[in-house]
Enzyme design. Structure first.
Site, PDB file in Angstrom:
ATOM      1  N   GLU A   1      25.829  80.935 -20.859  1.00 50.50           N
ATOM      2  CA  GLU A   1      24.844  81.999 -20.702  1.00 50.50           C
ATOM      3  C   GLU A   1      25.495  83.368 -20.885  1.00 50.50           C
ATOM      4  O   GLU A   1      24.846  84.314 -21.332  1.00 50.50           O
ATOM      5  CB  GLU A   1      24.180  81.896 -19.326  1.00 50.50           C
ATOM      6  CG  GLU A   1      22.840  82.613 -19.242  1.00 50.50           C
ATOM      7  CD  GLU A   1      22.054  82.241 -18.006  1.00 50.50           C
ATOM      8  OE1 GLU A   1      21.226  81.309 -18.077  1.00 50.50           O
ATOM      9  OE2 GLU A   1      22.271  82.874 -16.951  1.00 50.50           O
TER      10      GLU A   1
ATOM     11  N   LYS B   1      11.025  82.011 -21.158  1.00 50.21           N
ATOM     12  CA  LYS B   1      10.137  82.290 -20.023  1.00 50.21           C
ATOM     13  C   LYS B   1       8.845  82.961 -20.489  1.00 50.21           C
ATOM     14  O   LYS B   1       7.747  82.627 -20.035  1.00 50.21           O
ATOM     15  CB  LYS B   1      10.850  83.206 -19.022  1.00 50.21           C
ATOM     16  CG  LYS B   1      11.977  82.561 -18.238  1.00 50.21           C
ATOM     17  CD  LYS B   1      12.572  83.586 -17.282  1.00 50.21           C
ATOM     18  CE  LYS B   1      13.722  83.019 -16.486  1.00 50.21           C
ATOM     19  NZ  LYS B   1      14.310  84.029 -15.574  1.00 50.21           N
TER      20      LYS B   1
ATOM     21  N   HIS C   1      35.881  56.420 -18.629  1.00 50.38           N
ATOM     22  CA  HIS C   1      35.121  55.243 -19.050  1.00 50.38           C
ATOM     23  C   HIS C   1      33.799  55.626 -19.695  1.00 50.38           C
ATOM     24  O   HIS C   1      32.898  54.792 -19.802  1.00 50.38           O
ATOM     25  CB  HIS C   1      34.892  54.324 -17.844  1.00 50.38           C
ATOM     26  CG  HIS C   1      36.163  53.830 -17.245  1.00 50.38           C
ATOM     27  ND1 HIS C   1      36.811  52.691 -17.687  1.00 50.38           N
ATOM     28  CD2 HIS C   1      36.945  54.344 -16.254  1.00 50.38           C
ATOM     29  CE1 HIS C   1      37.922  52.516 -16.986  1.00 50.38           C
ATOM     30  NE2 HIS C   1      38.028  53.505 -16.115  1.00 50.38           N
TER      31      HIS C   1
END
Length: 548
Positions: free
Chosen positions: A353, A495, A384
């Site tokens: 960000e 937004k 793994h």
């Protein structure tokens, strides 16, 4: 205008990339037995080994020269002194003031911010001690047993990560829950196991207008009122960390329980502020202050240490080498400590960000790579899951290994196995395995770079220093790339469009592209004039049609 890629130092680094491209890291050690001693340093309880990088002495010298020729000294001074460096939002950047522990004033817009910071610290102290001691009571007269933090982004990731990392310091009679996702299943799963009489909600939102946080907060309040108290009881169970005192009070939160922070605190840098209230409730105010002390110690190191001995600067420069010259696209964060399992997500937001930008501070498009894709998970599990690609895949991925040295009593064998696995992986990534008698599918080429960060122990102080280290690393890279690391207009765009879609879902969506319109038509089948926004719009239409 200054062109970074045309600078003498940048072009010298491009030549060094060609000259050293085929070098093996292991050969650097063979040529210099003192390489580990030269390329490691300690700051407080943190130890950094950066010797396993594809960085020769000549490359490192040029990288430091790059920092010397940048605006880093000036921009660092401006940040700590409260000058406006977040130019697109016309704001200073003063998260470092939140952990400032000296008597010196710190100014923003000509005003000393320390008195307000210290006042809020005292408020956090009083409140956290009241809840932890049982003095703070809910509407039924019972003490608080569960704390629910409602926030998203920086209002969630920082305190969530810290509370989980410092779980062994948690108050034994308090449980902590973090709700961030606007998906109703998240808050539903949290609420269904709680008692409203003993639950405290912290609504953490800078502006008290964040859609996801407000929707979750309203759901929590409705659950509380449906299952327990009355409107007058909300004040005993809801508090806020916000810059918008008026909106918090309209929600039902008492004025004295609105914990202030300021516009010059970015969300991803806010865990040092009242957004860190869950941390103080969990580990106690003294522990919270130790967190600030560790960060402050790293701040002092960042200010005072020469670049060649400066931990955040060195980490930043090595990252720039890989991103801009070697061509790495991603950076892996691999903590060999289960308590730090939320750290990769926190650092992902901090880095991506901040430095996910393509326009510089002069409003010009950059012609070089900026922030990397940051990802990772705990090391033992990662071995793994994705280590196969790191060992034998075609991607070039620098890695940060992070671990604490001190084991938990009774689990020494577990911790020893954890640390030996980490050391083995760092060695294997560098050395590889190439046996001429084996077929290629069995060989690992090695020459994969990594840093190793060791904490003496995972304490509040050391965690504070670790987070501040990465904050400053990200800042240094932003300065060298000439970008603003403190805005996030890409987040704001999403937004805004979400708001437009919500407002128009029951009316006109013709302004959107055909794909969005088609998808909205499918959504409408499940929300036929029944969304909260559609209902509100419908009610407004009806009221406009009435006469009085």
């Amino acid at each position: 205008m200054f062109q970074l890629t045309r600078s003498v130092t940048w072009r010298a680094l491009e030549r060094l990339k060609q000259e050293t491209f085929d070098d093996r890291i292991s050969d650097y050690f063979a040529a210099d037995p003192q390489r580990f001693e030269k390329m490691s340093l300690r700051v407080g309880g943190l130890f950094l080994d950066y010797s396993k990088h594809h960085v020769s002495d000549a490359v490192l010298a040029k990288l430091i020269e790059l920092a010397d020729h940048s605006a880093l000294v000036q921009r660092r001074a401006q940040m700590f002194s409260g000058d406006i460096i977040n130019v697109t939002e016309d704001r200073p950047v003063l998260h470092t003031a939140l952990r400032h522990l000296g008597d010196e004033p710190v100014y923003a817009d000509g005003k000393d911010v320390m008195p307000e910071i210290q006042s809020t610290r005292e408020q956090i102290k009083r409140f956290s001690e009241a809840v932890r001691s049982g003095e703070w009571k809910g509407y039924s007269g019972e003490r608080i047993k569960d704390v629910v933090n409602i926030g998203i982004g920086g209002s969630d990731l920082g305190p969530n990560m810290a509370c989980r990392a410092l779980l062994k310091y948690r108050h034994p009679e308090l449980n902590f829950h973090f709700v961030s996702n606007v998906d109703g299943t998240h808050i539903q799963k949290v609420l269904q196991r709680l008692d409203p009489a003993t639950t405290l909600f912290i609504v953490s939102t800078k502006t008290f207008s964040t859609q996801e946080t407000l929707l979750n907060a309203k759901t929590a309040r409705r659950w509380f009122l449906d299952n327990a108290g009355e409107d007058a009881d909300v004040g005993a169970h809801f508090i806020a960390a916000s810059t918008n005192r008026k909106a918090a009070m309209e929600f039902g939160i008492r004025e004295e329980n609105v914990f202030e922070f300021w516009a010059w605190v970015g969300g991803r840098y806010s865990m040092w502020s009242s957004i860190g209230l869950p941390i103080a409730l969990s580990i106690g105010f003294d522990g919270f202050m130790e967190l600030l002390e560790g960060a402050h110690e790293m701040d002092r190191h960042f200010i005072e240490a020469p670049f060649a001995e400066n931990m955040p600067v060195l980490m930043a420069l090595i990252g720039i080498w890989y991103i801009n010259f070697i061509g790495a696209e991603t950076h892996a964060i691999v903590p060999y400590d289960q308590a730090l399992h939320q750290l990769p997500s926190f650092l992902q937001q901090l880095d991506m960000e901040s430095n996910g930008k393509s326009v510089d501070i002069f409003d010009q498009p950059v012609n070089y790579k900026t922030g990397p894709i940051v990802w990772g998970q705990t090391g033992s599990n990662g071995q793994h899951a994705f280590f196969q690609l790191l060992h034998q895949g075609t991607r070039y991925v620098p890695i940060d290994f992070i671990a604490s040295l001190k084991p938990e009593p009774g689990f020494e064998d577990h911790h020893f196995a954890l640390l030996t696995n980490m050391l083995a992986q760092a060695n294997a990534f560098m050395e590889g395995s190439q046996d001429g008698s084996q077929l290629d599918p069995y060989s690992c080429p090695g020459n994969r770079p990594s840093s190793t960060l060791l904490l003496d122990e995972l304490t509040p102080r050391n965690l504070g220093a670790l987070i501040a280290l990465y904050e400053h690393k990200v800042f240094v890279q932003g300065v060298i790339w000439n970008i603003n690391s403190f805005d996030q207009w890409g987040v704001q765009l999403g937004k805004r469009i979400a708001g437009e879609i919500s407002e128009r879902i029951d009316t006109n969506v013709g302004d959107f592209d055909a794909s969005t319109q088609g998808l909205l038509s499918l959504v409408r089948e499940y929300f036929p004039a029944s969304t909260p926004d559609a209902k509100a719009s419908d009610n407004n239409k009806k009221s406009r049609g009435k006469t009085s």
